[in-house]
Design an enzyme around this catalytic site. Structure first.
Site, mmCIF file in Angstrom:
data_model
loop_
_atom_site.group_PDB
_atom_site.id
_atom_site.type_symbol
_atom_site.label_atom_id
_atom_site.label_comp_id
_atom_site.label_asym_id
_atom_site.label_seq_id
_atom_site.Cartn_x
_atom_site.Cartn_y
_atom_site.Cartn_z
ATOM 1 N N TYR A 132 0.855 -1.178 0.000
ATOM 2 C CA TYR A 132 0.000 0.000 0.000
ATOM 3 C C TYR A 132 0.895 1.233 0.000
ATOM 4 O O TYR A 132 1.881 1.283 0.738
ATOM 5 C CB TYR A 132 -0.890 0.043 1.267
ATOM 6 C CG TYR A 132 -1.678 1.332 1.376
ATOM 7 C CD1 TYR A 132 -2.988 1.413 0.890
ATOM 8 C CD2 TYR A 132 -1.098 2.489 1.904
ATOM 9 C CE1 TYR A 132 -3.688 2.591 0.937
ATOM 10 C CE2 TYR A 132 -1.794 3.681 1.946
ATOM 11 C CZ TYR A 132 -3.091 3.731 1.463
ATOM 12 O OH TYR A 132 -3.777 4.926 1.497
ATOM 13 N N GLU B 260 -3.470 7.491 -4.117
ATOM 14 C CA GLU B 260 -3.280 6.196 -3.477
ATOM 15 C C GLU B 260 -3.071 5.080 -4.503
ATOM 16 O O GLU B 260 -3.718 5.066 -5.542
ATOM 17 C CB GLU B 260 -4.536 5.899 -2.647
ATOM 18 C CG GLU B 260 -4.493 4.637 -1.835
ATOM 19 C CD GLU B 260 -5.819 4.410 -1.115
ATOM 20 O OE1 GLU B 260 -6.010 4.944 -0.006
ATOM 21 O OE2 GLU B 260 -6.665 3.695 -1.670
#
Ligand code: GDP
Ligand code: MN
Length: 380
Positions: free
Chosen positions: A101, A189
């Site tokens: 992530y 993101e």
């Protein structure tokens, strides 16, 4: 403003962030044509402006042409968290070794952007963050100097133990930071940032992309405004924007009509405190007219979860009698028969009270009184 994954990935590619080979399709016919240009297996991904598509069944891998057609048919038209899927992204599927992530957002507490990364990326990142916060690495980014190379390198070595991957990771976060600042984002993101093995070469690929722009800075980016897909946004929020209302739909059952964002937040807090659940945030703003009030009630009560409404107005420039008038129109024209509690204080409060006598509206003297009364109506 949110954009779709496929739009965010186009921006990624402009900033030299590697993505899969992929194309967007608006129909089954289009998907059939596009699939000829791609190699199987192909991953089919619902394009909706909400996260958690994978868990909702909106991301599926097809190994054959036949499978692809059935998967596309299932996903197109699917309802994901109240939003209907109108387009699908077809991407060449890759074999994933690990999912990471990486994201950048604003940390309000430190008043600066923050880079967040984890070796436990993928669909369960929220759970990782709440249950094992030690697996989340974060570092603040100087708003003046940007991300420093030592910061990127440090995180890179915490996630990877091979220099080529660390260098690749540094390039990813450097480019991601550039997007964040260049385009005035409130979030960028990549989840998952996938470690893949293609022809014995291990490399990183952005398998998902999320970008949220700061609405207040959008005027500086006309080419980004053009990416807005109103058709895919929460319909009630679009309607509210048109009426110049700040409205955010939530999950509770107490509808709130308030003037001023601060008072709206305080009202929601107080509802929670007394055991209730707000159905929305709604700021009708200053200088509100009866028309605006009527529109607010209309939008609010279209939400079937709403079982009672609290009107909390502190009349300054906003006149309480205007609010009362709008409320009366709404009750009559929209045939609202939910319990409505109103606390109207300030400019023209007496006129407002006079207008609402003999109406079904329940009066409250203070904010706490109003909150207790509206929650009381739910308990029968
Ligand atoms: P989200 O659930 O809305 O965040 O959708 P994502 O785009 O992140 O996809 C969800 C999951 O699907 C990812 O975490 C991956 O595990 C999987 N996935 C997505 N693309 C691929 C791919 O090309 N190959 C494989 N094997 N899995 C993929
Ligand atoms: Mn994802």
């Amino acid at each position: 403003m949110k954009i779709h994954e496929y739009q965010a990935k186009e921006i990624f590619r402009k900033y030299n962030i590697t993505t899969s080979k992929e194309k967007i399709a608006f129909s089954l016919e289009e998907a059939k044509i596009i699939s000829k240009e791609l190699q199987f297996p192909i991953v089919v991904k619902a394009q909706v402006l909400v996260g958690g598509r994978g868990k909702a069944g909106g991301v599926k891998i097809a190994k054959t042409q036949q499978e692809l057609e059935s998967v596309v048919s299932t996903i197109l038209g699917m309802n994901i968290k109240g939003l209907v899927v109108k387009k699908v992204l077809l991407a060449e599927a890759v074999k994933i070794e690990n999912e990471y992530y990486v994201g950048i957002t604003i940390d309000r507490e430190i008043r600066a952007p923050v880079l967040i990364a984890s070796a436990s990326g993928g669909m369960d990142i929220e759970e990782v963050a709440s249950k094992t916060p030690e697996k989340i690495i974060s570092v603040s980014i100087s708003p003046l100097l940007g991300l420093k190379s030592f910061q990127a390198r440090d995180i890179g070595y915490q996630l990877f133990n091979e220099a080529p991957l660390v260098n690749s990771f540094i390039a990813f976060v450097t480019n991601l930071t550039k997007i964040f600042f260049d385009l005035d984002c409130s979030l960028v993101e990549i989840n998952p940032l996938a470690l893949v093995n293609i022809n014995n070469e291990r490399k990183l690929i952005a398998l998902d992309a999320k970008i949220i722009f700061d609405d207040n800075a959008l005027y500086r980016h006309p080419e980004m405004i053009a990416l807005r897909d109103i058709d895919s946004e929460e319909p009630s929020e679009v309607q509210a924007k048109k009426a110049d209302l700040s409205y955010v739909k939530l999950d509770g059952n107490v509808g709130c009509v308030v003037n001023g964002a601060g008072l709206a937040m305080a009202t929601m807090d107080l509802i929670k405190r007394y055991g209730g659940n707000p159905a929305n945030f709604l700021d009708i703003g200053g200088s509100s007219s009866p028309e605006k009030m009527r529109e607010a009630m209309k939008i609010l009560t279209a939400d079937k979860n709403v079982k009672a409404v609290l009107v909390n107005i502190f009349g300054g420039i906003t006149r309480c009698d205007d609010v009362a008038q709008g409320l009366l129109w709404a009750i009559k024209e929209e045939k609202i028969n939910l319990p409505i509690v109103a606390r109207l204080v300030g400019t023209n409060q007496d006129k407002a009270k006079a207008l609402l006598t003999n109406s079904p509206v329940i009066f409250a003297e203070t904010m706490t009184d109003g909150v207790k009364k509206v929650i009381g109506t739910l308990k029968g």
